[in-house]
Design a protein around this motif. Structure first.
Motif, PDB file in Angstrom:
ATOM      1  N   LYS A   1     -21.673  50.661  46.769  1.00 60.25           N
ATOM      2  CA  LYS A   1     -21.193  49.624  45.829  1.00 60.25           C
ATOM      3  C   LYS A   1     -22.355  49.025  45.038  1.00 60.25           C
ATOM      4  O   LYS A   1     -22.308  48.856  43.828  1.00 60.25           O
ATOM      5  CB  LYS A   1     -20.488  48.507  46.606  1.00 60.25           C
ATOM      6  CG  LYS A   1     -18.991  48.566  46.551  1.00 60.25           C
ATOM      7  CD  LYS A   1     -18.450  47.362  47.264  1.00 60.25           C
ATOM      8  CE  LYS A   1     -17.097  46.998  46.772  1.00 60.25           C
ATOM      9  NZ  LYS A   1     -16.625  45.790  47.433  1.00 60.25           N
TER      10      LYS A   1
ATOM     11  N   ILE B   1     -23.719  51.425  42.472  1.00 62.35           N
ATOM     12  CA  ILE B   1     -22.833  51.522  41.298  1.00 62.35           C
ATOM     13  C   ILE B   1     -23.096  50.345  40.358  1.00 62.35           C
ATOM     14  O   ILE B   1     -23.238  50.498  39.149  1.00 62.35           O
ATOM     15  CB  ILE B   1     -21.342  51.581  41.739  1.00 62.35           C
ATOM     16  CG1 ILE B   1     -21.054  52.916  42.418  1.00 62.35           C
ATOM     17  CG2 ILE B   1     -20.404  51.383  40.546  1.00 62.35           C
ATOM     18  CD1 ILE B   1     -19.716  52.971  43.123  1.00 62.35           C
ATOM     19  N   THR B   2     -23.204  49.165  40.949  1.00 57.18           N
ATOM     20  CA  THR B   2     -23.462  47.960  40.137  1.00 57.18           C
ATOM     21  C   THR B   2     -24.782  48.075  39.393  1.00 57.18           C
ATOM     22  O   THR B   2     -24.874  47.811  38.195  1.00 57.18           O
ATOM     23  CB  THR B   2     -23.472  46.702  41.033  1.00 57.18           C
ATOM     24  OG1 THR B   2     -22.298  46.704  41.826  1.00 57.18           O
ATOM     25  CG2 THR B   2     -23.544  45.424  40.204  1.00 57.18           C
TER      26      THR B   2
ATOM     27  N   THR C   1     -26.425  50.806  38.607  1.00 51.88           N
ATOM     28  CA  THR C   1     -26.330  51.859  37.581  1.00 51.88           C
ATOM     29  C   THR C   1     -25.624  51.343  36.335  1.00 51.88           C
ATOM     30  O   THR C   1     -26.039  51.631  35.213  1.00 51.88           O
ATOM     31  CB  THR C   1     -25.567  53.078  38.153  1.00 51.88           C
ATOM     32  OG1 THR C   1     -26.050  53.328  39.453  1.00 51.88           O
ATOM     33  CG2 THR C   1     -25.767  54.298  37.281  1.00 51.88           C
ATOM     34  N   LYS C   2     -24.548  50.558  36.548  1.00 53.24           N
ATOM     35  CA  LYS C   2     -23.818  49.986  35.405  1.00 53.24           C
ATOM     36  C   LYS C   2     -24.739  49.125  34.552  1.00 53.24           C
ATOM     37  O   LYS C   2     -24.753  49.193  33.333  1.00 53.24           O
ATOM     38  CB  LYS C   2     -22.654  49.119  35.905  1.00 53.24           C
ATOM     39  CG  LYS C   2     -21.368  49.853  36.121  1.00 53.24           C
ATOM     40  CD  LYS C   2     -20.315  48.821  36.473  1.00 53.24           C
ATOM     41  CE  LYS C   2     -19.085  49.443  37.048  1.00 53.24           C
ATOM     42  NZ  LYS C   2     -18.197  48.415  37.632  1.00 53.24           N
ATOM     43  N   HIS C   3     -25.538  48.290  35.225  1.00 53.09           N
ATOM     44  CA  HIS C   3     -26.444  47.379  34.505  1.00 53.09           C
ATOM     45  C   HIS C   3     -27.573  48.100  33.776  1.00 53.09           C
ATOM     46  O   HIS C   3     -28.090  47.603  32.794  1.00 53.09           O
ATOM     47  CB  HIS C   3     -27.011  46.334  35.471  1.00 53.09           C
ATOM     48  CG  HIS C   3     -26.071  45.203  35.710  1.00 53.09           C
ATOM     49  ND1 HIS C   3     -24.965  45.322  36.516  1.00 53.09           N
ATOM     50  CD2 HIS C   3     -26.048  43.946  35.208  1.00 53.09           C
ATOM     51  CE1 HIS C   3     -24.305  44.173  36.525  1.00 53.09           C
ATOM     52  NE2 HIS C   3     -24.948  43.311  35.734  1.00 53.09           N
TER      53      HIS C   3
ATOM     54  N   PHE D   1     -27.415  50.596  31.915  1.00 53.24           N
ATOM     55  CA  PHE D   1     -27.030  51.056  30.576  1.00 53.24           C
ATOM     56  C   PHE D   1     -26.532  49.928  29.676  1.00 53.24           C
ATOM     57  O   PHE D   1     -26.046  50.177  28.578  1.00 53.24           O
ATOM     58  CB  PHE D   1     -25.978  52.163  30.710  1.00 53.24           C
ATOM     59  CG  PHE D   1     -26.535  53.361  31.438  1.00 53.24           C
ATOM     60  CD1 PHE D   1     -27.459  54.195  30.809  1.00 53.24           C
ATOM     61  CD2 PHE D   1     -26.201  53.612  32.762  1.00 53.24           C
ATOM     62  CE1 PHE D   1     -28.001  55.273  31.486  1.00 53.24           C
ATOM     63  CE2 PHE D   1     -26.737  54.690  33.441  1.00 53.24           C
ATOM     64  CZ  PHE D   1     -27.647  55.528  32.803  1.00 53.24           C
ATOM     65  N   ARG D   2     -26.617  48.723  30.154  1.00 51.96           N
ATOM     66  CA  ARG D   2     -26.204  47.588  29.312  1.00 51.96           C
ATOM     67  C   ARG D   2     -27.312  47.231  28.327  1.00 51.96           C
ATOM     68  O   ARG D   2     -28.487  47.420  28.624  1.00 51.96           O
ATOM     69  CB  ARG D   2     -25.929  46.360  30.176  1.00 51.96           C
ATOM     70  CG  ARG D   2     -24.552  46.401  30.755  1.00 51.96           C
ATOM     71  CD  ARG D   2     -24.216  45.056  31.317  1.00 51.96           C
ATOM     72  NE  ARG D   2     -22.961  45.127  32.045  1.00 51.96           N
ATOM     73  CZ  ARG D   2     -22.511  44.175  32.811  1.00 51.96           C
ATOM     74  NH1 ARG D   2     -23.231  43.083  32.967  1.00 51.96           N
ATOM     75  NH2 ARG D   2     -21.361  44.282  33.413  1.00 51.96           N
TER      76      ARG D   2
END
Ligand code: SF4
Ligand code: SF4
Length: 135
Positions: A6, A9-10, A12-14, A16-17
């Motif tokens: 989890k 994933i968090t 990795t999401k950040h 590309f922001r």
């Protein structure tokens, strides 16, 4: 194990922001909310010299002065001046003005080399950018 995944994933999401940091003052700040209250600005052409803005100002930052400017509606030639050093940006002058001549702009960069914060009608009617290039 579930928690680690989890977290990954968090992260990795950040990754590309788009960054939210702005290199102010080199870069201008791209935000201004609709209700932002910045420096008071005056439209000399529509002011009728009714004095309502000066009367409602709670700390007398807004005061009327004589100014030689002809707009055809202000026969007494009195216009508001605002001491920005005393103004609390309450917005009452904007609310009461019957012609919408005085309003709070979105300007907030008010640093000057002099201590005169009393904006007389001519100065009050110009933006800070205009003042920088014309004074
Ligand atoms: S914003 Fe408030 S304090 Fe400032 S000039 Fe207007 S009425 Fe006065
Ligand atoms: S700015 Fe508005 S409220 Fe103030 S004197 Fe002019 S018309 Fe009247």
């Amino acid at each position: 194990m579930k928690g680690i995944i989890k977290g990954l994933i968090t992260v990795t999401k950040h990754m590309f922001r788009k960054p939210v940091t702005v290199q102010y003052p080199e870069e201008p700040i791209p935000w201004h909310t609709k209700r932002f209250r910045g420096r008071v600005i005056l439209n000399l052409d529509s002011c009728i010299g009714c004095t309502l803005c000066a009367q409602i100002c709670p700390n007398h930052a807004d005061h009327m002065v004589h100014y030689e400017y002809e707009n055809g509606k202000n026969w007494r030639k009195i216009y508001p001046a605002v001491d920005i050093g005393v103004c609390t940006y309450c917005g009452l002058c904007q609310e009461i003005c019957p012609t919408g001549s005085i309003r709070l702009s979105n300007e907030f960069e008010l640093a000057h080399f002099d201590r005169d914060m009393d904006y007389l009608p001519d100065r009050l009617s110009r933006t800070e950018t205009e003042l920088k290039y014309h004074d």
